[in-house]
Design an enzyme around this catalytic site. Sequence first.
Site, short mmCIF file in Angstrom:
data_model
loop_
_atom_site.label_atom_id
_atom_site.label_comp_id
_atom_site.label_asym_id
_atom_site.label_seq_id
_atom_site.Cartn_x
_atom_site.Cartn_y
_atom_site.Cartn_z
N SER A 51 0.84 -1.20 0.00
CA SER A 51 0.00 0.00 0.00
C SER A 51 0.88 1.25 0.00
CB SER A 51 -0.93 0.02 1.22
OG SER A 51 -1.84 -1.04 1.16
N SER A 90 -4.47 2.08 3.22
CA SER A 90 -4.38 0.85 4.02
C SER A 90 -5.61 0.00 3.76
CB SER A 90 -4.30 1.20 5.51
OG SER A 90 -4.37 0.01 6.30
N GLY A 91 -5.40 -1.20 3.25
CA GLY A 91 -6.52 -2.10 2.99
C GLY A 91 -7.28 -2.43 4.25
N SER A 92 -6.59 -2.82 5.31
CA SER A 92 -7.25 -3.20 6.56
C SER A 92 -7.69 -2.00 7.36
CB SER A 92 -6.31 -4.04 7.42
OG SER A 92 -5.26 -3.25 7.94
N GLY A 93 -6.96 -0.89 7.24
CA GLY A 93 -7.24 0.29 8.04
C GLY A 93 -6.88 0.11 9.50
N THR A 95 -3.39 -1.09 10.46
CA THR A 95 -1.95 -1.25 10.65
C THR A 95 -1.48 -0.34 11.79
OG1 THR A 95 -1.79 -1.68 8.28
CG2 THR A 95 0.27 -1.22 9.45
N GLU A 154 -4.16 -3.51 -3.27
CA GLU A 154 -2.92 -2.80 -3.59
C GLU A 154 -2.85 -2.45 -5.08
OE1 GLU A 154 -1.05 -5.49 -0.07
OE2 GLU A 154 -0.77 -6.06 -2.16
#
Length: 187
Positions: A51, A90-93, A95, A154
């Site tokens: 990301s 951020s994919g998960s949000g 990190t 990503e």
Amino acid sequence: MGGDGVFASARRVVTREIEASLTRVEEEEARALIAATTECQRVFVLGAGRSKLAVDGFAMRLTHLGLTAHVATNVTTPAIAPGDLLIVCSGSGETPGVVAITRQAIRAGARVAVVTATPDSALAAQADLVVRLREYGEDHQLSASTQFVGTLFEQAAFVFFDCLVMVMQRTVGATAEDMFARHTNLE
């Protein structure tokens, strides 16, 4: 020649999945991010892993457009301040390091935009604006992507940011010649 092999099959899967992800981006969210990016004093970008690669590439193009852009984790990055925008990818949000740096930016008075696959994440909850790039289904189960987890997000993020650059090029009135003149010559 090359049309029905394993590579061609993989290529079709990847490009179809990216297209499917990008067609689900809300136009209003993309427009809000474009406006925030072109109207702020300076742009700072932040991400981790792949990301980070996507958002770092965006910072490079913002510089080519004539905007002031910084990668938040570089040693030469100045202090963020009111009037600045932090764009977090951020994919998960979730990190941890990215969440912590985002909190610091908020304390410094900066606005925050989050590009994520998870709109109910810790990062999204802190953001002034959120752009959702869907990799997960509505129930937060992994999507039908056949690629390794996170890969589609990503890839879609990198292409999404390039789409924004195309729009912003017209918005700020930058020609290809202008952009090339700002490209590094230390290669």
